[in-house]
Scaffold this active site. Sequence first.
Site, PDB file in Angstrom:
ATOM      1  CG  HIS A   1      -4.835  -2.112  -0.721  1.00 14.76           C
ATOM      2  ND1 HIS A   1      -5.381  -1.353   0.278  1.00 14.76           N
ATOM      3  CD2 HIS A   1      -3.613  -2.504  -0.270  1.00 14.76           C
ATOM      4  CE1 HIS A   1      -4.545  -1.310   1.303  1.00 14.76           C
ATOM      5  NE2 HIS A   1      -3.463  -1.991   0.977  1.00 14.76           N
TER       6      HIS A   1
ATOM      7  CG  HIS B   1      -0.366  -1.412   3.031  1.00 14.81           C
ATOM      8  ND1 HIS B   1      -1.386  -2.318   2.880  1.00 14.81           N
ATOM      9  CD2 HIS B   1       0.562  -2.052   3.806  1.00 14.81           C
ATOM     10  CE1 HIS B   1      -1.099  -3.451   3.504  1.00 14.81           C
ATOM     11  NE2 HIS B   1       0.071  -3.314   4.066  1.00 14.81           N
TER      12      HIS B   1
ATOM     13  CB  CYS C   1      -5.549   1.946   1.025  1.00  9.90           C
ATOM     14  SG  CYS C   1      -6.720   1.834  -0.367  1.00  9.90           S
TER      15      CYS C   1
END
Length: 576
Positions: free
Chosen positions: A536, A548, A483
């Site tokens: 994240h 993402h 990510c």
Amino acid sequence: MSLNLKVEWKGNDITSTISSITWSGSAYSSARSLEFSVVNPAGDTHFKTPDIKLGDLICFYNGNDKLFHGKLTKRERKGEAGTITYTAQDYMLYLIRSKGTYKFKKKKPEQITQLICKDLKIKTKSIAKTNMKIKKLLFQDKEYYNMILAAYSKAYKKTGTSYQLIMDGDKLSVIKKGSMLNVTLDQKEGITESSYEQSTDSMVNKVAIYNSKNKRIGTVSNKNWIKAYGTYQDSVTVDSGNGKKEAENTLSGLDTSASLTAIGDIRCKAGYGIKINDVDSGLCGKFWIENDSHVFENGTHMMTLELTFKNVMETEDDDTESNASSIKSTGILNGKRVKALFTAYYPASNKMEGGYYDCKGKKLDPSKYTCAAPSSIKYGNEIQVLGTKTSRDKKVHRVNDRGGAIKVVNGVYHFDLLMKTKAQCNRFGKRTGYAIIGNGTGYKQTSASNTKADKVIKKAKSFIGEVKYVYGASSPQSGKSDCSGFTSYVFRTTAGKNIGRTALAQSQKGTKVQKKNLKKGDLVIFQGTYKAGASHVGIYAGSGKFVHCSSSGGVKVSNLNDSYYVKHWQQGRRVL
């Protein structure tokens, strides 16, 4: 043509209890409907009215031919009229009103249709073959009907062949639209009323062609149309080739529509072509039916048909195309952005449309962009339409009307957009999206593609479906990333911004932003299940969505309002 009509309710013949039947359909995003009135004499103990309930199965036959197969969706009882009116819609309703998310690669429209129907457990009968593989199609929270339509729109733009979705009983078929019926309507034999009109509302006389890298590679135009009417430009994006065929299929001349009322013929249904000979109105030649309504009452059968001079397919874009096309902008209004439900109406004197004048008594003018709005919005205020994936997007409408059903419900603003004809309204249908309620200070930008944030989002979205999640990787261009590696790469290569390599480092860059104040290009940070630190990260893309690289699917778009992301939300960071 002799008729032997029968209406069945849950397999029981109830024809003898029915006083009138209206059977209708449209070639645009609509289920066919059957409306019928059942006699309900007050105080007559000898007459037993069927106990018909919402959700019951209704079938309509002419002899052994089944004309309609659907479920009851509406019931209206009028004591003074002595009748109960029911409305049923065929199974297309489930495809139109249900949504899903799919990603297809190297699939033909017919394969996509079969896969969707298999998942929904909808039977299929005859699915038109195109033999054209589509490189990639992405759908997010999209109606199943529009998914199938978007797939066949690809084939239509490539070859010019029109397609239409229809229900045959409880089975879905995709047919080639515009087949000519062996029907000729003549002013001397049954036409009781007719009219036609022309407009430039749907004209496209110049088309710019772009390749998959958004580079302009050519144009196609009709110089005679441009000389006569001015320039109305659209664009197409192609994965391969010069795109001239697709562009030529996008060109569209004068929008010529017509309507007529005549003695009924059950063969006349939306999507098919007929011949007409009506010298008085000028309706002579081949026409295609856009909308049909057949009324059976007191032993007579009359029909009203809305017609077009050209066999045109309803089209729909996949979400990738929609995102790309939204870059074209005439500017975004300054003002309040709200969730919106958009419908359409046209000047007509009936219970649905309400007349020819606005709420101030001024005559409605469909040549201008106006709308009906909730009473909380001032008469004359500007409203900008966004997110409907139609030609109305980015158009600014002025509020000049009201309506009893035009309200704000659960924070969603209802706007009724004025259009010229019933056919245009049917094509538009009911759309959800967003609206800018203008504050009178003009536009905040002249091009939605010039900002760094838009370039970052565009770059991020270009990796959707192309990158696998690999912990510790940071090379989206090679198909592998985690990510924070993904966000780091996108900001570095697109905006020249070093935001750090890890989610923790990125959570400390720039300034903190609350969720309600997020802007496009902001980082969105989430915390883990067992620790408060950043675990994240993604890039906010507007409208509650973010891009993402997820451990469950690689690069994709998700919704901040999904329960998981609500629970694990930490903060936003503005780094641009």
